[in-house]
Structure formats: C-alpha cells, structure tokens
Design an enzyme around this catalytic site. Sequence first.
Site, PDB file in Angstrom:
ATOM      1  N   SER A 111     -25.094 -18.453   5.510  1.00 31.89           N
ATOM      2  CA  SER A 111     -23.957 -19.228   5.002  1.00 31.89           C
ATOM      3  C   SER A 111     -23.225 -18.435   3.930  1.00 31.89           C
ATOM      4  CB  SER A 111     -24.469 -20.558   4.417  1.00 31.89           C
ATOM      5  OG  SER A 111     -23.410 -21.343   3.918  1.00 31.89           O
ATOM      6  N   ASP A 160      -9.427  -6.540 -16.717  1.00 38.54           N
ATOM      7  CA  ASP A 160      -9.877  -6.345 -15.336  1.00 38.54           C
ATOM      8  C   ASP A 160     -10.920  -5.233 -15.234  1.00 38.54           C
ATOM      9  OD1 ASP A 160      -8.125  -8.319 -14.346  1.00 38.54           O
ATOM     10  OD2 ASP A 160      -6.475  -6.885 -14.299  1.00 38.54           O
ATOM     11  N   GLU A 193     -30.907 -16.998   9.885  1.00 36.68           N
ATOM     12  CA  GLU A 193     -30.118 -16.789  11.107  1.00 36.68           C
ATOM     13  C   GLU A 193     -29.880 -15.288  11.328  1.00 36.68           C
ATOM     14  OE1 GLU A 193     -25.686 -18.254  12.712  1.00 36.68           O
ATOM     15  OE2 GLU A 193     -26.259 -18.503  10.615  1.00 36.68           O
ATOM     16  N   CYS A 218     -27.717 -23.008  11.366  1.00 34.79           N
ATOM     17  CA  CYS A 218     -26.527 -23.049  10.506  1.00 34.79           C
ATOM     18  C   CYS A 218     -25.540 -24.152  10.897  1.00 34.79           C
ATOM     19  CB  CYS A 218     -25.863 -21.676  10.480  1.00 34.79           C
ATOM     20  SG  CYS A 218     -24.876 -21.415   8.969  1.00 34.79           S
ATOM     21  N   GLY A 239      -9.270  -0.311 -20.819  1.00 33.40           N
ATOM     22  CA  GLY A 239      -9.288  -1.118 -22.032  1.00 33.40           C
ATOM     23  C   GLY A 239      -8.728  -2.497 -21.807  1.00 33.40           C
ATOM     24  N   GLY A 240      -8.383  -2.822 -20.547  1.00 29.55           N
ATOM     25  CA  GLY A 240      -7.908  -4.148 -20.196  1.00 29.55           C
ATOM     26  C   GLY A 240      -9.036  -5.012 -19.664  1.00 29.55           C
ATOM     27  N   LYS A 261       0.851  -3.968   1.842  1.00 28.23           N
ATOM     28  CA  LYS A 261       0.003  -3.351   0.813  1.00 28.23           C
ATOM     29  C   LYS A 261      -1.437  -3.854   0.926  1.00 28.23           C
ATOM     30  CE  LYS A 261       3.051  -2.330  -3.114  1.00 28.23           C
ATOM     31  NZ  LYS A 261       3.210  -2.578  -4.572  1.00 28.23           N
ATOM     32  N   LYS A 306     -28.194 -21.703  19.453  1.00 24.65           N
ATOM     33  CA  LYS A 306     -27.245 -22.393  18.573  1.00 24.65           C
ATOM     34  C   LYS A 306     -26.181 -23.114  19.394  1.00 24.65           C
ATOM     35  CE  LYS A 306     -24.346 -21.343  14.494  1.00 24.65           C
ATOM     36  NZ  LYS A 306     -23.932 -20.234  13.599  1.00 24.65           N
ATOM     37  N   LYS A 311     -19.566 -23.567  -3.264  1.00 25.12           N
ATOM     38  CA  LYS A 311     -20.147 -23.916  -1.965  1.00 25.12           C
ATOM     39  C   LYS A 311     -21.611 -24.337  -2.032  1.00 25.12           C
ATOM     40  CE  LYS A 311     -20.549 -22.294   2.805  1.00 25.12           C
ATOM     41  NZ  LYS A 311     -20.262 -21.185   3.756  1.00 25.12           N
ATOM     42  N   THR A 344      -9.996  -1.811  -9.566  1.00 25.15           N
ATOM     43  CA  THR A 344     -10.075  -2.835 -10.614  1.00 25.15           C
ATOM     44  C   THR A 344      -8.985  -3.893 -10.514  1.00 25.15           C
ATOM     45  OG1 THR A 344      -8.789  -1.464 -12.140  1.00 25.15           O
ATOM     46  CG2 THR A 344     -11.181  -1.213 -12.205  1.00 25.15           C
ATOM     47  N   GLY A 383     -11.680   3.663 -13.177  1.00 23.09           N
ATOM     48  CA  GLY A 383     -10.810   3.827 -14.322  1.00 23.09           C
ATOM     49  C   GLY A 383     -11.003   2.694 -15.313  1.00 23.09           C
TER      50      GLY A 383
END
Length: 572
Positions: free
Chosen positions: A170, A325, A41, A143, A322-323, A543, A107, A176, A426, A319
Amino acid sequence: MRLALSQLNPTVGDLAGNEAAIREGIARAKEAGAQLVAFPELAVTGYPPEDLLLKEHFLRDARAAVERLAQDADGIVALVGFPERADDVYNALAVLADGHVQGIYRKMRLPNYGVFDEVRYFQAGTEPAIIEVDGVTVGVTICEDDWVPDGPIVDEALAGAEIVVNLSASPYQAGKPAERETMLKQRARDNLTAFAFCAMVGGQDELVFDGTSAVYDHHGTVVARAPQFAEHLLIADVDAHAARAARLRDTRPRLARRVEHRPVAHLGRFTTSAGRAAEPAPAGEVYDLLDADAEVYAALVLGTRDYVRKNGFEHVVFGLSGGVDSTLVATVAVDALGPEKVTAVSMPSPFSSSGTKSDARALAENLGIAFHELSIAEAMELYDGILEPVFGDREKDITEENLQARIRGNLLMAMSNKFGWLVLTTGNKSEMSVGYSTLYGDSAGGFAVIKDCPKLLVYRLVDVRAHRDEHSPIPESIVTRAPSAELRPDQKDEDSLPPYEILDAILLGYVEEDLGREQLIARGLPEADVDRVLRLVDLAEYKRRQQPPGIKVTSKAFGRDRRVPITNRYRG
C-alpha cells in the site's frame, strides 16, 4: 491463534535477496511459535515490478523461488505473495505448508488508478478462498480486495472465516495510514472477523511503503501494530473463536446468507507444530502512529535511503544555498545515510547574501557533513564573454539568471562523475508546479527528495527536524528569512509568485483535486492569482516531464501519478 506478520522491505527484481529474506522470516516466525506467517503482496518480486511482468523468464524464476520456499514451510503455514503465470498472469498468494505449495489465491480486485496499473499486467481472480489452520478457518485476500466493502472478505466470512489475512503493498501518502486503519477496522466489524494486515515497507523509485502492519479483533480493536517505515516481525495472539461466538448474537450474517454469494475455494486443512503451551503468549505490540508531519518526514528519510542504496550509490551531493529547501534535503540526507555519506556544496554568486552563505556553512558544520564553497562569479563572467558576440547590448534578463543555475548544475554533475556520488535536487512542489526552476540547472540531478512537498509543508518539516533534538542544528535565520532564489539583486520569491499561502491553496485545488478556475475562485482565492497560477502550471508541463524521480507524499504527485499531456490546448 498465533500469527506472525513479516513486514519486509523487498527490492524489485532481487529475487534471490527477497527469497532469502522470506526464508529468514519463516524461520523467525517458527521460533516465535507462530502457526501462520504472512508476507507482503508480491514479496518475492517486490512491488511494483512493472514491465518485468512481461518477461516469461522473470515469471518462471519467481515461481521457482516460491517452490524452494515451500520446503521451509514445515510445521507452519506461510502465505507468500508472488506473480503466478498460468493461463494469464495473476497477482497471487501461495499457501505453503508441509513442504509444498498447497494452493494459490488470485487477487480479485485490481486497482487501476493513481499510481496503479495492475490491469496492464494482471488478470483478475474470480474465487474467494479459505484455509484451515489448527481448527481455525482463515480467509485470504490481497490489498485492494479489502479496499471495497463487498470484496471477497464478505464471502469468506460467510463461509466461516474467523480471521482474514490480507497481504498488501500500500503506497504511502500523507494521512493514509490513519485513513487505511479506519477502513480496515470497519471491515473487521462489518464481517465479524479478526483481521490481519501484512504490509510492505520501503522505498521503490517514487513510491514509499509505510508498513504499519496490524491485527484487529472482530470489534475493530487494535490487537497489535508494527512500527511505521521499518522492517518488523509482528507477533500477535488472536482469540479466533471469539468472532464465531459473536455471530451467535448478531443477525447480520444470517441475513446475508439468504443472498446469493460467490463460491469459496477451500485451499487446504493444516496442522502445525507450534508449541504454544510451552511458553506464555507474548503481549501484543502496539506501536503508535506518528504525528502527521513527522510521518511525512519519516517517509522522505526512508524513500531517500532506499533509492540511494538499492541503486548502488554510497554517497550523495547537493547544492546547499542557505535556504529552507536545501536545508530540508540536507537533514533528510543525513538522517537517511549518516553524515559521512553526505557532501554539501555552496556555490555563491555576486547576488548571494552573506547571511545565506554563513547559514549554509553553519548548517553543514552542525550536521557534521563535508562542505565545499565554490564561487561561480568567474564562470558567470566567462559565459557573459562567450555569449557577448551573440547577445550584443541586450539587457540582462532571466537568461543570465538561468545560466547561474546551470553553472551550479554543471559543478554538481562534475562531482557526481568524478566520485560516483548521486546528486540530490532541492526543488519543492510549489516551485515545480509553476515552472519556477531551471532546466539543466537546479533540476539537474538523480533524485528529487522534496519534489512532492509544497512550500508550506517544507517549512513544517524543517520545524519537525529542528525540534527533534534538544539543540537544533538549523540556524533560526534559515526559517525566518524571506525565500529567494538570489539570482538578481534583492530578489524575493514573492516578486514572481503569489504568497505561498495563496499559491499552495491554488495548487492543492488545481493539481491534486482537479478543480477548475471558477471552483477555485469560489473558494475565495484571488481571481488574478488563480488565472496567473493556472497558466504557469499548464505551461510548465514540459519541464516537469524532464525532472528526476522524487518521493510521493501527497494525494497526486507529478510523474506516474498526475499525467497531463504536454501538447494540450485546454486551459483551466
């Protein structure tokens, strides 16, 4: 009938590049002896082109590309998606054959939910359509046309379509591909047609398209399936007349013919030069679907790779704390771009533990990426000194914690400016939902890789990557250590937030399912936690509106998917 489905990764607005890719796909399909080749598409423009569709010259240039491509459709029929400018603008499919545009299908079902805004840009078509290729009747759809049981496929099948070809873009979300395949199999069974699904693949801003193009017979059995998250030309031979024979034994089409249906346009009858008798037919390729978490990980890799490269960057920086994420962002970046294109920066403060510092360095070494350690302790002291005349003897609080995050953001952005690197953020979805992030600090950057990944999913994805290789590059302590922002002594995430098992369950109901307070409590979630989390989610909308784009993997991502007003007094 031999079909070719060209699972392309177009770039929005790159008309010349997309045209070249389609031209190559036509040539490869002809070499494979295909009689018909399909492209996704809006393959000419990429999907979604959004407000580019409001530019007359953009629409004119897209149509010119289609006219040029028609010249390559010699001895083969090509179905190419493009935006047609006529009395209005249509999401259309051009039938290219014998060197010309032979017909256009528009369509009929325009999605206008979730990430889709097609009603903003397109007029809906009104007429189903079929073509005839080497004596086989082929229905054409786009689609969303086949996402509903009473779409144009019904009329096309009643008009004699033995195969229906669907051009699709899609967008991916977790689970999905399997759900979509279940639905498409049902369309094939219900209408007694073979069904070919030609899907787009690749990343476009927040969206990822997984591909997974496939061909099903009239029983809904998979004849061929392309790989996920990769470009591919899928070749499949279909016994088209088997569907016609099956209709002799099934009374449903006869009953349906007694009901009034829409007229079906016949867009042409074509004879191809495919030399099928010269070589035996290749066996249909059937690639397996990925496991659930491996599928999400692959989506993150493809989305990151395409965002970086399609926007002209060659290197990323982030960054590395050490975690868990930043660990996931590191592995995704390496798998997307290669270790030579990735730089990690550790920016310890006096509150950073020796464990996280050593883990960050070990992970960078194991992944083979560039690594810098820049202490922010001196900068923290300078900020304290500058602000002392204003702050006086007030107690330290979250202000000083946020300053640490903003110092780190400044350092990363300085490297971005100096070297032209893209900064990856992150933060995960759980933190972003409740505002557990710092504006212009850890949220500062160009692309938010795991923006739509709840915390518990982050752990599962890290586990996927850890067990992919015989020797995991991820230190075990990264996964087992209690999560902490390390912005004050002995800080733990659960000092400020409910346990992630509870938090993610509340967020699933409130953010993705739009449940209210009472419904969440009825699910057995603690009343106090529900009240607290809902308040935090509502307050943090301003935010989230300022976060960089990130990859959608859940049913409702922040940004173009979930849209809530900032100025809003309705709670819960």
